[in-house]
Every structure is written in structure tokens, then in C-alpha cells.
Design an enzyme around this catalytic site. Sequence first.
Site, PDB file in Angstrom:
ATOM      1  N   GLU A  78       0.794  -1.005   0.101  1.00 43.92           N
ATOM      2  CA  GLU A  78      -0.011  -0.186  -0.179  1.00 43.92           C
ATOM      3  C   GLU A  78       0.868   1.367   0.032  1.00 43.92           C
ATOM      4  O   GLU A  78       1.751   1.260   0.612  1.00 43.92           O
ATOM      5  CB  GLU A  78      -0.883  -0.056   1.325  1.00 43.92           C
ATOM      6  CG  GLU A  78      -1.761   1.276   1.244  1.00 43.92           C
ATOM      7  CD  GLU A  78      -2.716   1.196   2.721  1.00 43.92           C
ATOM      8  OE1 GLU A  78      -2.302   0.427   3.780  1.00 43.92           O
ATOM      9  OE2 GLU A  78      -3.711   1.948   2.528  1.00 43.92           O
ATOM     10  N   LYS A 102      -9.699   2.001  -2.641  1.00 40.93           N
ATOM     11  CA  LYS A 102      -9.979   1.591  -1.165  1.00 40.93           C
ATOM     12  C   LYS A 102     -11.242   1.996  -0.727  1.00 40.93           C
ATOM     13  O   LYS A 102     -11.803   3.286  -0.891  1.00 40.93           O
ATOM     14  CB  LYS A 102      -9.121   2.300  -0.166  1.00 40.93           C
ATOM     15  CG  LYS A 102      -9.027   1.487   1.147  1.00 40.93           C
ATOM     16  CD  LYS A 102      -7.891   2.256   1.811  1.00 40.93           C
ATOM     17  CE  LYS A 102      -7.659   1.536   3.147  1.00 40.93           C
ATOM     18  NZ  LYS A 102      -6.381   2.004   3.875  1.00 40.93           N
ATOM     19  N   CYS A 115      -5.832  -3.014   2.217  1.00 38.66           N
ATOM     20  CA  CYS A 115      -5.461  -2.893   3.968  1.00 38.66           C
ATOM     21  C   CYS A 115      -6.645  -3.037   4.542  1.00 38.66           C
ATOM     22  O   CYS A 115      -7.214  -3.984   4.964  1.00 38.66           O
ATOM     23  CB  CYS A 115      -4.559  -1.724   4.118  1.00 38.66           C
ATOM     24  SG  CYS A 115      -3.749  -1.788   5.877  1.00 38.66           S
TER      25      CYS A 115
END
Length: 274
Positions: A43, A112, A153
Site C-alpha cells: 500500500e 479503497k 488494507c
Amino acid sequence: MRNVKAGICQMQVELDKSMNLQKAENMIREAAGNGSNIVILPEMFNCPYDTKYFSAFAEAYPGDTASMLSHLAKELGIYIIGGSVPEKDGDAVYNTSYSFDRDGKLIGKHRKMHLFDIDVEGGVRFKESDVLGYGQEATVFDTEYCKIGVAICYDMRFPELMRLMCKAGAEIIVIPAAFNLTTGPAHWEITVRTRALDNQVYFIAASSSRNLDFTYHAYGHSCIANPWGAIIKEADEKECILYGELDLDMVQKVRKELPLLKHLRNDIYEVCKK
Ligand SMILES: O=C(O)CCC(=O)C(=O)O
């Protein structure tokens, strides 16, 4: 036998973007040279993981970073799952992962979806939504090996999203990530193993290495869990390339022997896309 060799570049991210790009290129070349079919970055690999840098480092697609990944994928004849980077789109900035096939073609773009807004007393405080926009879609794409799902994540903490990717046919789920020294020791490995086990997939979590020069200290410990829920490879916190052989026949074997996905009571409950 359907085998894939994955190379996870657990790179050290610095304040200088061009250094980060050079580092990523060097590590991708090394991973490809060592036989990786799919190379994965962490990331925010071109930018320190700190909200104050995201806007300044952001690039509209296709910027220098995505172009570099596309060219490398083509030149080296590999798949690249390009971690994530800050992406500029109009006035908004997203935490975005680009994936490329062996021809350098963009095959996946994930923004994300769950932004990391937490405040743990005595631990870590972070608020991505101060500066980032929300992604709206799950991401699963075809490769010559199998379908691969990508999320970023904090997204991995949401079993519904992981299940959606599994339902869309993913046999590998890849998560570019950067847990920290509060949540990493407590939740990293258990989450990776549980998501692999729930969905009977290979689950690859790719972190940056720990850089104590910044305020946010990444946990590192990139790892791969197999469809049985066992960790088959794990790094420590230092910069490295972690390699893992994925036997995709194991996905079908485990799903046949322990048919969790067939035993879902979709007549009573169901995870589905709105
Ligand atoms: O979920 C966590 O504990 C860490 C998440 C994170 O660091 C992120 O989403 O970037």
C-alpha cells in the site's frame, strides 16, 4: 497442476517519490528474475503512509507511476499488482491499486472502499477520510491462472467484501497493506488466516517494511495464507522480497473436501452486491 509463483516486494518507502519508484522497479526486476509470475507491491508504495502527503504525491491516471508499472509488466512478461498509490481524479484523491497483465494492459483498478479512520487510546490515530474519497466497487479480474480479487488494507477487515470477491470467482485475494505496531501484532495474522479460511482462497497480504523515520510505523510481516488457513510464508519487518508457490488445485481440493461455500444457507442469509 496450476502453479503460480508470487513475489511480494516488502519495500521501504521513503519521502522521495523518485527513490520509491526506482526501488519498486529494482525489486520488481529482481522478483521477475527469480521466476515470479505475479509481483505485488505494498500500500502507498510511492508515498509515505501519512495523510499529509497524499495530495502532493497524487497522480491522475495514467501518471508516471502507473506508466512505469505497465511498461515493466510488458517488458518482463509478468502480472503486476501495483500495491496502491494516491490517485487524483478531479478534486478528489483516492487510495488506488492498479493491476497489469503481461502485455502491460490495465486489468484492475481498485479504490479503497473502507477508509481507515481509527483512534485507539495509547496506540494509533489515523483519519484517511480527511483527505481521501471512498471507492465504490469490489475488484476481481481474470488472469491466465485464475480470478484474482484485490482490496486495500483496512478493506480486509470486512468479511462481506472478501465474500463478494469469492462469490465473483476469486481464488486468490491480494491485499496491499500497511498495518501498524498497535493493530499489526493483534490482528494481522488472524485476519489473514481467517479470510483465507472463510473463503477457501490463497490470501496474500503485502506490507511495506518498517521505516522508523516516519510517524506511522508499518508492521511489515507480509504473508501468504493457503485455502486451509495456514500461513505458508511470512516476512519479518525488514525490507525483502517474499516468494511463495501457490498450488491453485488446492483451492478446489479444499472446497471439495470441506464444502463451506456449498453449505452457505443462501435461503436464509446472503452477501450480495447492492
Ligand atoms: O486495519 C488496520 O489495523 C490497519 C489498516 C491500515 O493501516 C490501512 O487501511 O491502511
